[in-house]
Write a protein that holds these residues in place. Structure first.
Motif, mmCIF file in Angstrom:
data_model
loop_
_atom_site.group_PDB
_atom_site.id
_atom_site.type_symbol
_atom_site.label_atom_id
_atom_site.label_comp_id
_atom_site.label_asym_id
_atom_site.label_seq_id
_atom_site.Cartn_x
_atom_site.Cartn_y
_atom_site.Cartn_z
ATOM 1 N N VAL A 71 -12.443 -19.236 -17.586
ATOM 2 C CA VAL A 71 -12.662 -19.938 -18.852
ATOM 3 C C VAL A 71 -11.659 -19.384 -19.854
ATOM 4 C CG1 VAL A 71 -14.351 -20.569 -20.607
ATOM 5 C CG2 VAL A 71 -15.098 -20.180 -18.275
ATOM 6 N N SER A 72 -10.818 -20.245 -20.379
ATOM 7 C CA SER A 72 -9.668 -19.804 -21.155
ATOM 8 C C SER A 72 -9.630 -20.452 -22.523
ATOM 9 C CB SER A 72 -8.383 -20.163 -20.413
ATOM 10 O OG SER A 72 -8.417 -19.654 -19.123
ATOM 11 N N THR A 73 -8.703 -19.954 -23.314
ATOM 12 C CA THR A 73 -8.506 -20.542 -24.639
ATOM 13 C C THR A 73 -7.225 -21.352 -24.642
ATOM 14 O OG1 THR A 73 -7.227 -18.661 -25.401
ATOM 15 C CG2 THR A 73 -9.595 -18.569 -25.753
ATOM 16 N N CYS A 74 -7.145 -22.297 -25.569
ATOM 17 C CA CYS A 74 -5.871 -22.962 -25.858
ATOM 18 C C CYS A 74 -5.787 -22.960 -27.370
ATOM 19 C CB CYS A 74 -5.846 -24.377 -25.301
ATOM 20 S SG CYS A 74 -4.318 -25.236 -25.725
ATOM 21 N N ASN A 75 -5.299 -21.856 -27.918
ATOM 22 C CA ASN A 75 -5.380 -21.745 -29.385
ATOM 23 C C ASN A 75 -4.536 -22.796 -30.106
ATOM 24 O OD1 ASN A 75 -2.730 -20.207 -29.501
ATOM 25 N ND2 ASN A 75 -3.976 -18.862 -28.252
ATOM 26 N N SER A 76 -3.427 -23.227 -29.501
ATOM 27 C CA SER A 76 -2.621 -24.286 -30.135
ATOM 28 C C SER A 76 -3.381 -25.601 -30.134
ATOM 29 C CB SER A 76 -1.304 -24.481 -29.391
ATOM 30 O OG SER A 76 -0.613 -23.286 -29.307
ATOM 31 N N GLY A 77 -3.973 -25.907 -28.972
ATOM 32 C CA GLY A 77 -4.693 -27.168 -28.851
ATOM 33 C C GLY A 77 -5.984 -27.176 -29.648
ATOM 34 N N CYS A 86 2.281 -20.291 -25.423
ATOM 35 C CA CYS A 86 2.071 -19.994 -26.841
ATOM 36 C C CYS A 86 1.568 -18.548 -26.978
ATOM 37 C CB CYS A 86 1.026 -20.929 -27.439
ATOM 38 S SG CYS A 86 1.360 -22.668 -27.173
ATOM 39 N N PRO A 87 1.745 -17.935 -28.142
ATOM 40 C CA PRO A 87 1.200 -16.591 -28.361
ATOM 41 C C PRO A 87 -0.310 -16.567 -28.108
ATOM 42 C CG PRO A 87 2.656 -17.193 -30.163
ATOM 43 C CD PRO A 87 2.492 -18.427 -29.309
ATOM 44 N N GLY A 88 -0.763 -15.592 -27.343
ATOM 45 C CA GLY A 88 -2.202 -15.431 -27.111
ATOM 46 C C GLY A 88 -2.768 -16.296 -26.006
ATOM 47 N N CYS A 89 -1.916 -17.003 -25.272
ATOM 48 C CA CYS A 89 -2.419 -17.915 -24.228
ATOM 49 C C CYS A 89 -2.988 -17.137 -23.047
ATOM 50 C CB CYS A 89 -1.296 -18.822 -23.745
ATOM 51 S SG CYS A 89 -1.812 -19.945 -22.438
ATOM 52 N N SER A 90 -4.143 -17.600 -22.528
ATOM 53 C CA SER A 90 -4.795 -16.912 -21.407
ATOM 54 C C SER A 90 -3.961 -16.963 -20.130
ATOM 55 C CB SER A 90 -6.159 -17.538 -21.131
ATOM 56 O OG SER A 90 -6.909 -17.629 -22.312
ATOM 57 N N HIS A 91 -3.076 -17.949 -19.998
ATOM 58 C CA HIS A 91 -2.243 -18.049 -18.791
ATOM 59 C C HIS A 91 -1.523 -16.733 -18.505
ATOM 60 C CE1 HIS A 91 -2.494 -22.047 -17.262
ATOM 61 N NE2 HIS A 91 -2.124 -22.639 -18.380
ATOM 62 N N MET A 101 -14.509 -19.518 -28.111
ATOM 63 C CA MET A 101 -14.801 -19.666 -26.683
ATOM 64 C C MET A 101 -16.134 -18.999 -26.339
ATOM 65 S SD MET A 101 -12.542 -18.428 -23.432
ATOM 66 C CE MET A 101 -12.664 -16.677 -23.747
ATOM 67 N N VAL A 102 -16.335 -17.774 -26.849
ATOM 68 C CA VAL A 102 -17.578 -17.052 -26.560
ATOM 69 C C VAL A 102 -18.775 -17.847 -27.089
ATOM 70 C CG1 VAL A 102 -18.879 -14.947 -27.052
ATOM 71 C CG2 VAL A 102 -16.438 -14.807 -26.534
ATOM 72 N N GLU A 103 -18.600 -18.396 -28.291
ATOM 73 C CA GLU A 103 -19.696 -19.081 -28.957
ATOM 74 C C GLU A 103 -20.008 -20.453 -28.337
ATOM 75 O OE1 GLU A 103 -20.059 -20.320 -33.471
ATOM 76 O OE2 GLU A 103 -19.250 -18.284 -33.225
ATOM 77 N N ASN A 104 -18.954 -21.190 -27.959
ATOM 78 C CA ASN A 104 -19.158 -22.578 -27.552
ATOM 79 C C ASN A 104 -18.939 -22.858 -26.074
ATOM 80 O OD1 ASN A 104 -19.476 -23.990 -30.308
ATOM 81 N ND2 ASN A 104 -17.685 -22.691 -30.563
#
Lengths: 78, 253
Positions: free
Chosen positions: B220-226, B29-34, B238-241
């Motif tokens: 530690v990564s994001t999953c913006n779609s999920g 997905c766009p912006g995925c940390s992978h 992610m930074v906050e939580n």
């Protein structure tokens, strides 16, 4: 003082318009285009090209490696 | 005033895509940390000039198709079994650089036994562990690493620790095993973090040559779609939580 100028080249068709480069740019050069590529993504482009220093932050954070960064020393300017 | 077309010339190029990455467009997905982590691994392999000596193990999860993107030799493991396959490959070919690339659903849930034992045996491999707190590929279900109170598609009111247990800090567990040499937790949300993460991956790959134990890198990564957020908002979330529960830094080595 020698001024450093930079520029980026975005692979428009591969850009997914995630916008991570926009927030990573320290000089607010990059914006997402109003136009879309063939996949329908608003791709990244240089909105303020003269402010670019070629720091490559955008290239570093780009998940799809679509940004090429160029840098020159623009010589002495008044 | 220098024109942009005068700057964009071959001799002025300072940053470009690694040659180890293929021309295929990532299916992520766009912006995925992978994508960022793939790129960093590619850059490390290119810098160390070990393309023909690297064997990678791809997992089950979003990164199941990772073998399409890095031009090195790959093996595809059954779900969670990447460390077992990496063990076999590294024992059969001890002079190769073997790394397994796994997500949190793969590594911390179905593959817990494999990862714990591979690290406890001190196999000479690098483990790249992408932790985004959910099962991204299958639609954002709760994973062992899901934060307390974090809404997912199978815990829409947030994770209830009385029902589903606490977030599993698998990296902290692995750091206690004597078989591991280098255990670290990184992120790729800012340019500075990306540079640090690359250093960590480089150190891990360099350590493989010394054969002192397993190298383990959690990203530690994001999953913006999920997570149902925009890529930029997902990074902020992610930074906050995530960071209070999964603090960045070296745990060992």
């Amino acid at each position: 003082m020698a001024k450093v100028r930079g520029a980026i080249k975005v692979d428009v068709e591969k850009c997914k318009g995630c916008g991570l480069c926009v927030v990573a740019c320290p000089t607010s050069v990059i914006a997402l285009s109003r136009d879309v590529n063939s996949k329908g993504y608003n791709y990244a482009y240089m909105e303020v090209p003269e402010a670019c220093t070629g720091c490559a932050n955008c290239g570093l954070v780009c998940p799809d490696s679509v940004i090429d960064v160029y840098r020159v020393k623009a010589g002495v300017e008044a | 005033m220098v024109e942009v077309k005068d700057i964009i010339k071959e001799e002025n190029l300072v940053y470009t895509k690694s040659k180890i990455l293929t021309d295929k467009v990532f299916h992520y997905c766009p912006g995925c940390s992978h994508g960022v982590v793939h790129k960093l691994i590619a850059e490390v392999i290119e810098e160390m000039d070990i393309q023909d000596k690297t064997i990678a193990i791809s997992p089950v999860g979003c990164s199941v198709l990772a073998y399409n993107y890095l031009a090195v030799d790959w093996q595809e493991a059954a779900h969670g079994r990447a460390p077992a396959l990496a063990t076999a490959v590294s024992r059969l070919m001890p002079d190769k650089y073997v790394f397994a690339y796994q997500g949190d659903g793969d590594l911390a849930s179905i593959g817990t036994a494999e990862i714990i034992h591979a690290c406890n045996r001190g196999e000479n491999i690098v483990i790249i562990f992408i932790n985004n707190g959910i099962y991204g590929m299958t639609g954002g279900q709760m994973a062992p690493t899901t934060l307390e109170g974090m809404p997912t598609s199978t815990s829409p009111y947030g994770r209830d620790v009385k029902l589903a247990g606490h977030p599993l800090k698998i990296t902290d567990l692995i750091a206690q095993l004597p078989g591991t040499e280098y255990v670290t937790r990184q992120a790729v949300h800012t340019p500075a973090a990306v540079r640090k993460c690359k250093k960590a991956i480089l150190k891990a790959f360099q350590n493989v040559g010394k054969k002192n134990g397993t190298q383990f890198i959690e990203v530690v990564s994001t999953c913006n779609s999920g997570w149902k957020l925009s890529p930029v908002k997902a990074n902020e979330w992610m930074v906050e939580n995530m960071f209070p529960v999964y603090p960045l830094g070296d745990l060992k080595g």
